[in-house]
Scaffold this motif. Structure first.
Motif, short mmCIF file in Angstrom:
data_model
loop_
_atom_site.label_atom_id
_atom_site.label_comp_id
_atom_site.label_asym_id
_atom_site.label_seq_id
_atom_site.Cartn_x
_atom_site.Cartn_y
_atom_site.Cartn_z
N THR A 245 0.84 -1.20 0.00
CA THR A 245 0.00 0.00 0.00
C THR A 245 0.87 1.25 0.00
OG1 THR A 245 -1.76 -1.16 1.17
CG2 THR A 245 -1.86 1.22 1.19
N ILE B 147 2.04 2.07 -3.47
CA ILE B 147 1.11 2.71 -4.42
C ILE B 147 0.72 4.11 -3.96
CG2 ILE B 147 0.20 0.55 -5.35
CD1 ILE B 147 -2.31 0.97 -3.67
N LEU C 148 -11.46 4.54 9.43
CA LEU C 148 -12.73 4.50 8.72
C LEU C 148 -12.88 5.67 7.75
CD1 LEU C 148 -14.97 3.68 11.81
CD2 LEU C 148 -14.39 2.11 9.95
N MET D 105 -16.09 5.74 -1.80
CA MET D 105 -15.60 4.99 -2.96
C MET D 105 -15.99 5.68 -4.27
SD MET D 105 -16.32 0.96 -3.48
CE MET D 105 -16.11 0.47 -1.77
N TYR E 258 -13.76 8.61 -4.79
CA TYR E 258 -12.44 8.08 -5.16
C TYR E 258 -12.38 7.82 -6.67
CZ TYR E 258 -8.74 4.40 -5.31
OH TYR E 258 -7.64 3.62 -5.60
N GLU F 46 -4.79 8.39 -4.29
CA GLU F 46 -4.88 7.11 -3.59
C GLU F 46 -5.46 7.35 -2.20
OE1 GLU F 46 -5.09 4.05 -3.51
OE2 GLU F 46 -4.70 3.76 -5.66
N ALA F 47 -5.77 6.23 -1.55
CA ALA F 47 -6.29 6.28 -0.18
C ALA F 47 -5.27 5.66 0.75
CB ALA F 47 -7.62 5.54 -0.08
N ALA F 48 -5.15 6.25 1.93
CA ALA F 48 -4.16 5.77 2.91
C ALA F 48 -4.74 4.60 3.70
CB ALA F 48 -3.77 6.92 3.84
N ILE F 49 -4.93 3.49 2.99
CA ILE F 49 -5.50 2.30 3.65
C ILE F 49 -5.23 1.09 2.76
CG2 ILE F 49 -7.78 2.40 2.56
CD1 ILE F 49 -7.18 1.71 6.30
N ASP G 240 -6.35 -2.27 0.96
CA ASP G 240 -7.64 -2.57 0.33
C ASP G 240 -8.55 -3.38 1.24
OD1 ASP G 240 -8.94 -4.07 -2.62
OD2 ASP G 240 -9.01 -1.96 -2.06
N TYR H 216 -10.30 -1.37 4.05
CA TYR H 216 -11.17 -0.23 3.72
C TYR H 216 -12.58 -0.49 4.22
CZ TYR H 216 -13.90 3.12 1.06
OH TYR H 216 -14.77 4.13 0.70
N HIS H 217 -13.05 0.35 5.14
CA HIS H 217 -14.42 0.23 5.64
C HIS H 217 -15.05 1.62 5.68
CE1 HIS H 217 -13.69 -3.86 6.61
NE2 HIS H 217 -12.92 -3.62 7.65
N GLU H 218 -16.33 1.68 5.37
CA GLU H 218 -17.06 2.94 5.43
C GLU H 218 -17.95 2.94 6.67
OE1 GLU H 218 -19.18 3.32 1.77
OE2 GLU H 218 -17.37 3.74 0.60
#
Lengths: 278, 177
Positions: free
Chosen positions: B25, B28, B49, B55, B58, B68-71, B73, B76-78
């Motif tokens: 992660t 990327i 969270l 998403m 994103y 990108e997201a700092a998490i 895959d 990843y939770h909403e």
């Protein structure tokens, strides 16, 4: 069957048998398109079915008002609102050819007539989510290609939450989930009063009558209240009466005027009754 | 309306070092123009969270930026809070692309809210990162028609950071002589 003509005239009263016939026709067209693997037509018939259902549900709201099932009507209004937002994502209306924009506007107006102020708001974490079309896992970086809210062979893509973690509940005044009204679950478990809806039903003839509301404050005479000077003011401000409305011309109260775009039979009857009383 | 600005150490390097990230992660996340970052320690849940439906944003941002997201895959939770505040998350944005970023984000929010009540509130944080890693966070909670105030504030910070960099570069060049 001229489905286009039917959908353009939702204000035309139809019997249950006629409504069932239309639903059967729409379903048959959808299934035929799916069987022929004709995605554009399947999506078209699915969209027309959604439009017809929204129209019929809007009429059902008024039937629920007639039978004083107000909370059920509230929940149905929310479901129609969600359905119409989905329709708006799929179809660019030229004008308001299916009265969907009208229905959406009037759902908001009807919701404003309800007395509900406090709602429960659930909080949860979406842990495992799957695509409603292909059942693949939905993660941030790995997708199946299906887009939530779009139609695929007549079926709307939704994200199905397979696993969630309940975190808590909040009490809110502006909820996302409108159905979660505190203090009511059904007609027999309902401590609210619905004077504005009752008044609306007494002056409109039909769900597609046009009307507006105008809200303002009025002063109700002090003599109508038996409140002591040091008691809480009847206006609901939490101040003492003597520090609040006792210094004003009356008790400051919310008032709503209903303004009909065109007179209705019921409103004319009401006016005549008032004139006769005088 | 809430609109606050404060200095922060939570720039892109900070988020690259978060302990819950895998090396894959981190790899990327390198050299991005926008990082979407999570809320940590929210409601005592052990993993970070993101707000509901992030998403979708994103995907939208990926059309315009390196984002990108700092998490990881799988982490990843909403969090679905179900109040009527529309939460759009937290972003770290490099200064040079801020003007385009706020335009894209503003258009996205406007499109999402076009059938919602105009009195609905939105909430988001934008951290502007300058060339030297210095960062300021703009926090906003208010109605969507006030988003332009956020955009202006964020652009102003980006300009200030770019001016600082030009001044530092000019000073360094003068000193070398």
């Amino acid at each position: 069957m001229n489905i286009e003509q039917i959908l353009r005239t939702p204000q035309q009263l139809r019997s249950k048998a006629e409504t069932d016939t239309i639903n059967t026709y729409l379903t048959a067209q959808l299934e035929s398109a799916i069987a022929a693997a004709d995605e554009p037509n399947a999506n078209k018939w699915a969209l027309l079915s959604m439009i017809f259902e929204a129209q019929m549900d809007y009429l059902r709201v008024y039937a629920l008002f007639e039978s004083e099932e107000y909370y059920a009507a509230w929940c149905l209004l929310e479901r129609i609102e969600i359905a119409i937002k989905g329709i708006f994502r799929l179809y660019q209306f030229v004008e308001d050819e299916y009265r969907i924009k009208f229905i959406f506007e009037y759902i908001r107006k009807l919701q404003s007539l309800f007395p509900y102020k406090v709602f429960g708001s659930s909080e949860y974490i979406k842990e495992i989510v799957r695509c409603g079309i292909c059942n693949e896992l939905v993660t941030l970086r790995k997708r199946c290609g299906h887009v939530k809210g779009q139609l695929y062979m007549g079926k709307m893509c939704v994200h199905e939450i397979e696993q969630s973690h309940f975190v808590g509940m909040s009490i809110v005044d502006v909820p996302f989930n409108k159905y979660s009204v505190m203090g009511v679950t059904s007609k027999t478990d309902d401590s609210y009063h619905y004077p504005q809806i009752e008044y609306l039903m007494s002056v409109i003839d039909h769900p597609f009558n046009e009307w507006q509301t105008k809200n303002y404050k009025i002063f109700k005479p002090h003599r109508e209240y038996q409140t002591g000077r040091n008691e809480k003011c009847p206006c609901g401000s939490s101040k003492k009466y003597k520090s609040c409305c006792l210094t004003k011309p009356g008790i400051e109260t919310d008032h709503t005027d209903f303004l009909l775009t065109y007179p209705t039979l019921k409103s004319k009857l009401k006016m005549n009754q008032l004139k006769n009383r005088k | 309306m809430e609109l606050t600005v404060k200095d922060t150490e939570q720039n892109m390097d900070y988020w690259l070092q978060r302990p819950y990230l895998s090396e894959a992660t981190r790899s990327i996340m390198q050299a991005q123009e926008v990082l979407i970052v999570p809320e940590e320690d929210l409601r005592e849940y052990t993993t970070p969270l993101f707000p509901s439906n992030l998403m979708v944003l994103y995907d939208e941002l990926k059309q315009y930026f390196k984002v990108e997201a700092a998490i990881n895959d799988e982490d990843y939770h909403e969090l679905s809070l179900n109040s009527k505040v529309h939460k759009y998350g937290k972003f770290v944005v490099i200064a040079v692309i801020v003007p385009t970023f706020v335009t894209v984000l503003g258009n996205y929010i406007s499109d999402k809210l076009k059938h919602e009540d105009p009195k609905d509130e939105i909430q988001l944080d934008i951290t502007v990162q300058g060339d030297q890693g210095q960062a300021k966070t703009v926090h906003f909670k208010g109605t969507a028609d006030n988003f332009n105030k956020v955009a202006e504030k964020v652009k102003q910070i980006a300009r200030e950071q770019e001016d600082e960099h030009r001044t530092d570069t000019a000073h360094a060049a003068t000193t070398k002589k």
